[in-house]
Motif scaffolding. Structure first.
Motif, PDB file in Angstrom:
ATOM      1  N   CYS A   1       0.814  -1.215   0.000  1.00 11.08           N
ATOM      2  CA  CYS A   1       0.000   0.000   0.000  1.00 11.08           C
ATOM      3  C   CYS A   1       0.849   1.268   0.000  1.00 11.08           C
ATOM      4  CB  CYS A   1      -0.927   0.007   1.212  1.00 11.08           C
ATOM      5  SG  CYS A   1      -1.998  -1.436   1.301  1.00 11.08           S
ATOM      6  N   GLY A   2       2.163   1.118   0.119  1.00 11.40           N
ATOM      7  CA  GLY A   2       3.054   2.267   0.158  1.00 11.40           C
ATOM      8  C   GLY A   2       4.134   2.067   1.204  1.00 11.40           C
ATOM      9  N   THR A   3       5.063   2.992   1.253  1.00  8.04           N
ATOM     10  CA  THR A   3       6.186   2.893   2.192  1.00  8.04           C
ATOM     11  C   THR A   3       5.859   3.565   3.514  1.00  8.04           C
ATOM     12  OG1 THR A   3       7.774   2.856   0.371  1.00  8.04           O
ATOM     13  CG2 THR A   3       8.620   3.474   2.540  1.00  8.04           C
ATOM     14  N   ILE A   4       6.204   2.870   4.600  1.00  2.00           N
ATOM     15  CA  ILE A   4       6.038   3.409   5.951  1.00  2.00           C
ATOM     16  C   ILE A   4       7.417   3.395   6.605  1.00  2.00           C
ATOM     17  CG2 ILE A   4       4.913   3.129   8.187  1.00  2.00           C
ATOM     18  CD1 ILE A   4       2.688   1.559   6.727  1.00  2.00           C
ATOM     19  N   GLU A   5       7.840   4.547   7.090  1.00  2.00           N
ATOM     20  CA  GLU A   5       9.154   4.646   7.718  1.00  2.00           C
ATOM     21  C   GLU A   5       9.009   4.976   9.205  1.00  2.00           C
ATOM     22  OE1 GLU A   5      11.514   7.376   5.454  1.00  2.00           O
ATOM     23  OE2 GLU A   5      11.502   6.111   3.651  1.00  2.00           O
ATOM     24  N   LEU A   6       9.908   4.393   9.997  1.00  2.00           N
ATOM     25  CA  LEU A   6       9.844   4.524  11.453  1.00  2.00           C
ATOM     26  C   LEU A   6      11.180   4.995  12.004  1.00  2.00           C
ATOM     27  CD1 LEU A   6       8.372   0.942  12.130  1.00  2.00           C
ATOM     28  CD2 LEU A   6       7.089   2.997  11.463  1.00  2.00           C
ATOM     29  N   LYS A   7      11.115   5.768  13.070  1.00  2.00           N
ATOM     30  CA  LYS A   7      12.298   6.109  13.854  1.00  2.00           C
ATOM     31  C   LYS A   7      12.193   5.297  15.140  1.00  2.00           C
ATOM     32  CE  LYS A   7      14.645   9.997  16.148  1.00  2.00           C
ATOM     33  NZ  LYS A   7      14.637   9.391  17.504  1.00  2.00           N
ATOM     34  N   LEU A   8      13.187   4.443  15.400  1.00  2.00           N
ATOM     35  CA  LEU A   8      13.158   3.553  16.561  1.00  2.00           C
ATOM     36  C   LEU A   8      13.877   4.183  17.750  1.00  2.00           C
ATOM     37  CD1 LEU A   8      13.886   0.177  14.697  1.00  2.00           C
ATOM     38  CD2 LEU A   8      11.693   1.335  15.080  1.00  2.00           C
ATOM     39  N   ASP A   9      13.491   3.753  18.954  1.00  4.86           N
ATOM     40  CA  ASP A   9      14.039   4.326  20.199  1.00  4.86           C
ATOM     41  C   ASP A   9      14.808   3.268  20.991  1.00  4.86           C
ATOM     42  OD1 ASP A   9      12.824   6.790  19.676  1.00  4.86           O
ATOM     43  OD2 ASP A   9      10.986   6.229  20.724  1.00  4.86           O
ATOM     44  N   PRO A  10      16.047   2.953  20.590  1.00  3.10           N
ATOM     45  CA  PRO A  10      16.803   1.925  21.322  1.00  3.10           C
ATOM     46  C   PRO A  10      17.151   2.327  22.746  1.00  3.10           C
ATOM     47  CG  PRO A  10      18.228   3.047  19.748  1.00  3.10           C
ATOM     48  CD  PRO A  10      16.831   3.512  19.471  1.00  3.10           C
ATOM     49  N   GLY A  11      17.291   3.626  22.994  1.00  3.89           N
ATOM     50  CA  GLY A  11      17.621   4.070  24.351  1.00  3.89           C
ATOM     51  C   GLY A  11      16.472   3.853  25.332  1.00  3.89           C
ATOM     52  N   LYS A  12      15.223   3.934  24.847  1.00  2.03           N
ATOM     53  CA  LYS A  12      14.057   3.775  25.722  1.00  2.03           C
ATOM     54  C   LYS A  12      13.524   2.342  25.738  1.00  2.03           C
ATOM     55  CE  LYS A  12      12.404   8.534  25.114  1.00  2.03           C
ATOM     56  NZ  LYS A  12      11.274   9.395  24.653  1.00  2.03           N
ATOM     57  N   ALA A  13      13.721   1.615  24.644  1.00  2.00           N
ATOM     58  CA  ALA A  13      13.198   0.250  24.545  1.00  2.00           C
ATOM     59  C   ALA A  13      14.238  -0.646  23.875  1.00  2.00           C
ATOM     60  CB  ALA A  13      11.888   0.251  23.753  1.00  2.00           C
ATOM     61  N   PRO A  14      15.368  -0.857  24.547  1.00  3.48           N
ATOM     62  CA  PRO A  14      16.476  -1.582  23.908  1.00  3.48           C
ATOM     63  C   PRO A  14      16.137  -3.019  23.512  1.00  3.48           C
ATOM     64  CG  PRO A  14      16.897  -1.254  26.253  1.00  3.48           C
ATOM     65  CD  PRO A  14      15.730  -0.405  25.911  1.00  3.48           C
ATOM     66  N   HIS A  15      15.452  -3.763  24.389  1.00  9.04           N
ATOM     67  CA  HIS A  15      15.124  -5.156  24.067  1.00  9.04           C
ATOM     68  C   HIS A  15      14.192  -5.231  22.852  1.00  9.04           C
ATOM     69  CE1 HIS A  15      16.867  -7.336  27.553  1.00  9.04           C
ATOM     70  NE2 HIS A  15      16.708  -6.157  28.158  1.00  9.04           N
ATOM     71  N   THR A  16      13.221  -4.335  22.821  1.00  9.54           N
ATOM     72  CA  THR A  16      12.234  -4.351  21.737  1.00  9.54           C
ATOM     73  C   THR A  16      12.872  -3.961  20.415  1.00  9.54           C
ATOM     74  OG1 THR A  16      10.520  -3.756  23.351  1.00  9.54           O
ATOM     75  CG2 THR A  16       9.983  -3.492  21.023  1.00  9.54           C
ATOM     76  N   VAL A  17      13.664  -2.901  20.417  1.00  7.50           N
ATOM     77  CA  VAL A  17      14.319  -2.473  19.180  1.00  7.50           C
ATOM     78  C   VAL A  17      15.331  -3.518  18.722  1.00  7.50           C
ATOM     79  CG1 VAL A  17      15.832  -0.731  18.152  1.00  7.50           C
ATOM     80  CG2 VAL A  17      13.940  -0.022  19.636  1.00  7.50           C
ATOM     81  N   ASN A  18      16.051  -4.110  19.654  1.00  8.96           N
ATOM     82  CA  ASN A  18      17.022  -5.146  19.312  1.00  8.96           C
ATOM     83  C   ASN A  18      16.318  -6.321  18.626  1.00  8.96           C
ATOM     84  OD1 ASN A  18      19.873  -6.317  19.702  1.00  8.96           O
ATOM     85  ND2 ASN A  18      18.587  -7.884  20.669  1.00  8.96           N
ATOM     86  N   SER A  19      15.201  -6.738  19.185  1.00  6.39           N
ATOM     87  CA  SER A  19      14.445  -7.845  18.615  1.00  6.39           C
ATOM     88  C   SER A  19      13.864  -7.474  17.254  1.00  6.39           C
ATOM     89  CB  SER A  19      13.302  -8.255  19.560  1.00  6.39           C
ATOM     90  OG  SER A  19      12.464  -9.213  18.958  1.00  6.39           O
ATOM     91  N   PHE A  20      13.324  -6.278  17.137  1.00  5.02           N
ATOM     92  CA  PHE A  20      12.725  -5.835  15.874  1.00  5.02           C
ATOM     93  C   PHE A  20      13.777  -5.823  14.774  1.00  5.02           C
ATOM     94  CE2 PHE A  20      11.019  -2.830  12.799  1.00  5.02           C
ATOM     95  CZ  PHE A  20       9.671  -3.162  12.761  1.00  5.02           C
TER      96      PHE A  20
END
Length: 271
Positions: free
Chosen positions: A109-128
Motif C-alpha cells: 500500500c506504500g512505504t512506511i518509515e519509522l524512527k526507533l528508540d533503542p535508548g528507551k526500549a532496547p530489548h524491543t528495538v534489538n528484537s525488531f
C-alpha cells in the motif's frame, strides 16, 4: 315418467349447484392465499422495522441494501512466502542504545518509515532489528485494523492469525513514556502488542513480534511498549483505514483490513 320440462329444471338445478360449489372452493382458495400474503407482508415489515431499529442504533437514518465490498486500493504483493522461523530465546543484545535506528516497511500500500528508540526500549528495538534482518516480517500480512475507539493497524505475524510469535517473549519497556500522558497513545506511535490480560501479572512481558501503528490518537492503557514513531507513511495508513475493515473473524475475532496490506520487505538501518 319425468317430463322434458322437469328434466330441464333438474339439469339447471344441478348446474347451479356445481357453480356454487366451484365458487365456494374459489373463495376458500382466495382466503387462504390472502392469509399467506398477509403473513409474508407481516414478516417483511417486521424485518424492515428490525433493520431500521438496528440502523438507528448504529447512527444510520435510512435502510439501504448492503454496499459492495470496498475495492482493494493496494498493489499485488511481491512473490514470496511468509516466514516460518522461530527461536528458542530472545536474541542476544547487539543494539547500540546511543545510536539512531530507522526502519523501512515497504508494503503493498506504500512505504512506511519509522524512527526507533533503542535508548528507551532496547530489548524491543534489538528484537525488531533482528527479526527484520532474518526476513521474518517479509511477505507477512498486516492482519488487523481497528478504526473506532482506537485507530491502529497491527502487523508482524507471519501466520496472519493474531497468534503468531517468534518463539520467545520480550520484557515490557518504556511504559512510563511521557508521550503516553492521559492514557492516550498519540498518532504516529509504534508499539508492541502483547497478551497481557489486565489482571494477571504473569501475563505481562509477553510481547513478541506483533506491533501496531497508531494513525490517530487512541485511548489505551499504558501496557504496550512504545518503541518508535512514524516518520513517513501516515497517508498510507489513512488510505488503508479509509478502505475499512471486515466483520470480526468468528475464530480469531480479528477485523482484517479490506486493503490487502502485505509487508514485502522490512529493513532496519543504523546511523
Amino acid at each position: 315418467m319425468v317430463s322434458k320440462d322437469q328434466r330441464r329444471r333438474q339439469l339447471a338445478r344441478e348446474k347451479f349447484e356445481r357453480q356454487q360449489q366451484r365458487r365456494s372452493v374459489a373463495r376458500r382458495k382466495t382466503r387462504r392465499r390472502n392469509v399467506i400474503v398477509a403473513s409474508a407482508v407481516a414478516v417483511a415489515l417486521a424485518a424492515g422495522v428490525a433493520a431500521y431499529a438496528s440502523a438507528g442504533l448504529t447512527g444510520g437514518d435510512e435502510v439501504a441494501s448492503a454496499p459492495p465490498a470496498p475495492k482493494n486500493p493496494c498493489a499485488a504483493p511481491a512473490k514470496g512466502t511468509p516466514s516460518k522461523k522461530t527461536w528458542k530465546k530472545e536474541p542476544a543484545m547487539s543494539v547500540d542504545t546511543s545510536a539512531s535506528y530507522a526502519a523501512k516497511l515497504s508494503t503493498t500500500c506504500g512505504t512506511i518509515e519509522l524512527k526507533l528508540d533503542p535508548g528507551k526500549a532496547p530489548h524491543t528495538v534489538n528484537s525488531f532489528a533482528f527479526l527484520a534482518g532474518q526476513g521474518y516480517f517479509d511477505h507477512s500480512k498486516c492482519h488487523r485494523l481497528v478504526d473506532g475507539g482506537i485507530h491502529v493497524l497491527q502487523c508482524g505475524d507471519p501466520t496472519a492469525t493474531g497468534s503468531g510469535n517468534p518463539g520467545y517473549t520480550l520484557p515490557d519497556e518504556n511504559l512510563k513514556d511521557p508521550r503516553l500522558k492521559g492514557g492516550v497513545y498519540p498518532a504516529g506511535t509504534v508499539a508492541m502488542a502483547n497478551s497481557y490480560n489486565g489482571k494477571d501479572e504473569k501475563t505481562r512481558n509477553s510481547g513478541g513480534s506483533q506491533f501496531f501503528l497508531v494513525f490517530q490518537d487512541s485511548r489505551l492503557p499504558p501496557n504496550y511498549t512504545p518503541f518508535g514513531t512514524i516518520t513517513r507513511g501516515m497517508d498510507v495508513l489513512r488510505k488503508i483505514a479509509d478502505a475499512g475493515a471486515t466483520s470480526p473473524d468468528p475464530q480469531t475475532g480479528n477485523t482484517a483490513p479490506h486493503a490487502r496490506v502485505v509487508i514485502d520487505k522490512a529493513a532496519v538501518t543504523k546511523s
